[in-house]
Design an enzyme around this catalytic site. Structure first.
Site, PDB file in Angstrom:
ATOM      1  N   GLU A   1      -2.558  11.717   3.355  1.00 14.92           N
ATOM      2  CA  GLU A   1      -2.571  11.174   4.667  1.00 14.92           C
ATOM      3  C   GLU A   1      -3.334  12.675   4.819  1.00 14.92           C
ATOM      4  OE1 GLU A   1      -3.735   6.848   5.530  1.00 14.92           O
ATOM      5  OE2 GLU A   1      -2.104   7.478   5.402  1.00 14.92           O
TER       6      GLU A   1
ATOM      7  N   GLU B   1       1.054  -0.936  -0.414  1.00 14.21           N
ATOM      8  CA  GLU B   1       0.063  -0.246  -0.165  1.00 14.21           C
ATOM      9  C   GLU B   1       0.860   0.907  -0.175  1.00 14.21           C
ATOM     10  OE1 GLU B   1      -2.903   0.235   2.943  1.00 14.21           O
ATOM     11  OE2 GLU B   1      -2.883   2.634   3.441  1.00 14.21           O
TER      12      GLU B   1
END
Lengths: 284, 482
Positions: A169, A164
């Site tokens: 974020e 990932e």
């Protein structure tokens, strides 16, 4: 439709872009930050500028929806609180060139919040290159917007072995900070390899910013507004480097969950993430 | 605000206080010293100090303090043992106990004698902690003791504090208005559960924060409110007036503000106008939308207003009763001495009725608007109508009274136990329709109590309910007689 994107050795005169570390060392003097960036030449191979009528869904030849609360019904493995839908109230084009993902405080299918999550799984995936998007993020405690990628072999090789890469974020309670991270075998969840980048002036939810990675065989470089703030290489990860196969893209706005904590009574709703464009390049 | 009563006392108490406080005023001296050189070519409007600091380990020179009247004037002092950060100096406030002879609360304002030019800032910030978890009634900006207006006031209400320092941000809604601001900081704090406590404030300063967002004005709690039955002469306030800002923590915070930060407008001024205090005046029939702006940006909240114009009022009073007062128990009439009624509108859930007490010529009349049903209570002094034979009232309505429109009256008796419930309550409702019920005329309703067949006891009558399909009713001469 081949566009050449050439990144030169450009001094970046910027007041916005300081890394946390630079901030500490430079806070006392007003010095311009000059970065010498790696010289790479890119060609555009895939993109979406989200043009389309207001209220319409994103191009289904490029995007599909994730619906619900995750395969285990557990908030996508993170105890997130939202139910993802494909309704236009959660996912729609705004008619002026942006895709809007909106988190709402409303009861829906047993969840207290709704939101949107879209992906290019089985539609587009690529190993290596430059992946960038111009985004205005939402804010408020418990809001967790993300622009990220998963290994396209995830159905055969479960997470975190598939890999990932989190290009952006944020935690809504810290609207001046963004994070770049990788997760893989032995370094997933809380032990991911991650770095924060803070604006010294302004916030990520008040303007669009360009979030990007440049990904090669043995490196992933993280950029905000073309400022390189983080490089991850195989020696930085406490495990196997699983970033040598194609990954697909995702955008979502989560509400609550392990990374961000729960929304509070002071969290403003609804909250929207605006995506102006997403572009994927290959190195020439 | 109740805290500002008796402000005349302030000057006296201020002098008393200055003896206790460890700072002096240098600002005026500075101004007079530098005032001699005069440039006569092109006089400019005077500019005032842009000093950001109010209290950071000591006071800035131009400051004075005034305690509010009835507050404990000794509540505030400089504390040399507690401070935020590396220092051990802060402002301490000792909130008195509830019945302290020194005063019932702590409160006061810090004034710049000269005035400050704050146009370069967007927030007043400080750190605060308390000896216990507490809710401070109000902290804010812009109380210059100008009794009439306090045009620049911003009030953060019910601030929750505890024993850890926390930063408080009070946004300045429109800094462009603050070219010479005297009221720099004020506070008011009441005891917690009757007991006093202490709190400390430090690092009070004006800042230009870059990590605030979404600054917007708010009227009417941010609601889009609709009023569909306004009448000429109605005054409607758009309060509360607030500023909303998204703090660096991503949380929205609202603070009360003076209406002078807002610019109000009415889309159809012939229907209603709105003044600079946000009070709407209804002028004629029609529909208008009332909105406000702050810094030129539209606020949250608006009022969609429809006026019916001139309301229908009875042109004459109801007929004056002539029955012998000895045979009457009167609830509402100028002709008799009335028994005590607890309320003519209980505002029970789902009731939309609004009552007002109006005069027709010299006669007092109860007016109900938007009546769906209304409770009337006299439980404190229940009525013993056991010897009475009839119930009487006059009503007047401008509304359509053709069938099936109706007006209903319910009487409720609490029975022998004289309390609600308990199995002995009795009630009965009668319905008035055409031909008794007519429009634009006083209607006399005179009903034998024997017609209230369900009301088998009536020695503890305690409630009455008016309901029906006519929303506008004037009521007078409500009484029992024999």
């Amino acid at each position: 439709m081949i566009t050449i994107y050439k990144q030169l050795k450009t001094p970046l005169f910027t007041t916005l872009s300081f890394t946390l570390l630079l901030l500490l060392s430079l806070s006392s003097c007003k010095k311009e930050v000059v970065q010498t960036l790696p010289e790479r030449e890119w060609t555009l191979v895939w993109s979406d500028d989200f043009s389309g009528a207001a209220g319409s869904k994103p191009d289904n030849t490029k995007w599909s929806f994730d619906i619900g609360r995750g395969p285990g019904g557990d908030g996508w493995g993170n105890q997130e609180l939202q139910y993802y839908t494909d309704r236009s109230s959660n996912v729609q084009l705004d008619g002026s060139g942006s895709l809007v993902l909106t988190a709402r405080s409303e009861s829906f299918a047993g969840a207290g919040y709704t939101s949107g999550r879209i992906k290019t799984k089985d539609l587009y995936a690529q190993a290596y290159g430059r992946f960038e998007a111009r985004i205005k993020t939402p804010t408020g405690p418990g809001l967790w917007p993300a622009f990220w990628m998963l290994g396209s072999n995830i159905d055969a090789v479960p997470w975190p072995q598939c890999g990932e890469i989190d290009i952006m974020e944020q935690r809504g309670q810290h609207p001046s900070i963004t994070y770049g991270s990788v997760h893989g075998p032995g370094f997933s969840g809380r032990t991911s390899i991650s770095k924060a980048y803070a604006l010294t002036s302004g916030r990520f939810d008040t303007d669009y910013h360009v979030y990007a990675i440049e990904w090669g065989v043995d490196f992933i470089d993280y950029y905000v507004d073309n400022f390189l703030y983080y490089r991850i290489t195989p020696k930085d990860v406490d495990g196997e480097w699983v970033y040598n196969h194609p990954f697909y893209l995702l955008f979502n706005v989560a509400v609550g969950g392990n990374f961000v904590g729960f929304p509070t009574t002071g969290t403003p709703f609804p909250q929207s993430m605006y995506i102006d464009y997403v572009k994927v390049y290959k190195q020439l | 605000m109740a805290y500002y009563e008796n402000i005349k006392e302030i000057n006296m108490k201020k002098n008393q206080l200055l003896k206790n406080v460890l700072f002096n005023i240098f600002g005026l001296l500075i101004l007079t010293t530098f005032g001699c050189k005069r440039d006569v070519g092109g006089l400019q409007s005077p500019t005032f100090p842009t000093t950001a600091e109010v209290f950071i380990d000591g006071f800035t020179g131009d400051l004075s303090y005034a305690a509010y009247g009835t507050s404990d004037v000794r509540a505030f002092q400089v504390d040399n043992q507690v401070g935020y950060g590396n220092t051990t100096i802060s402002m301490r406030y000792d909130v008195p106990d509830a019945n302290s002879p020194n005063g019932s609360y702590a409160g006061g304002t810090y004034l710049s004698e000269i005035g400050r030019d704050l146009r370069g800032y967007n927030a007043l910030t400080f750190y605060i902690k308390a000896s216990q978890a507490a809710t401070i009634a109000e902290v804010g900006f812009g109380d210059d003791l100008d009794l009439g207006t306090k045009q620049h006031q911003v009030a953060l209400k019910n601030l929750q504090v505890n024993s850890s320092w926390k930063k408080v941000i009070i946004p300045l809604p429109d800094p462009s208005k603050l070219s010479r601001e005297k009221g720099l900081f004020y506070y008011a704090a009441a005891p917690e559960n009757g007991r006093g406590y202490s709190f400390w404030i430090d690092e009070v300063k004006f800042e230009k924060l870059t990590d605030l967002s979404g600054l917007t004005g708010v009227i009417l709690n941010g609601d889009n409110r609709t009023i569909s039955n306004a009448e000429n002469g109605d005054k409607i306030s758009l309060s509360p007036f607030e500023v909303s800002v998204n703090l660096p923590t991503g949380v929205n915070q609202r603070a009360s503000i003076s209406p002078y930060y807002l610019t109000f407008s009415s889309s159809v001024p012939s229907v209603a106008t709105v003044n600079e205090l946000g009070i709407v005046s209804v002028l004629s029939a029609g529909t208008t939308v009332i909105t406000a702006t702050m810094n030129g940006n539209i606020t949250l909240g608006k009022l969609n207003l429809t006026s019916i114009g001139l309301a229908g009022f009875p042109p004459t009073p109801a007929p004056t009763p002539t029955r012998n007062a000895a045979n009457v128990i009167s609830m509402y009439s100028n002709a008799y001495t009335n028994v005590a009624i607890d309320t003519w509108n209980t505002r029970w859930l789902f009731s939309t009725a609004e009552e007002s007490f109006v005069k027709i010529n010299t006669d007092d009349v109860i007016r109900y608007k938007t009546l769906n049903f209304v409770g009337i209570e006299f439980t404190s002094n229940t009525i013993n109508a056991s010897t009475m034979t009839n119930f009487h009232l006059n009503i007047w309505t401008p509304d359509n009274t053709t069938l099936p429109n109706n007006f209903k009256i319910k009487l409720i008796d609490f029975g022998a136990n004289n309390t609600f419930g308990g199995g002995d309550d009795k009630e009965h409702e009668i319905t008035i329709t055409r031909p008794t019920l007519v429009s634009n005329n006083w209607v006399t309703i005179d009903v034998p109590l024997s017609s209230f067949t369900g009301l088998t006891t009536r020695s503890n009558l305690a409630q009455m309910v008016f309901s029906g399909t006519i929303p506008n009713v004037f009521v007078d001469n409500v009484y029992f007689y024999k």
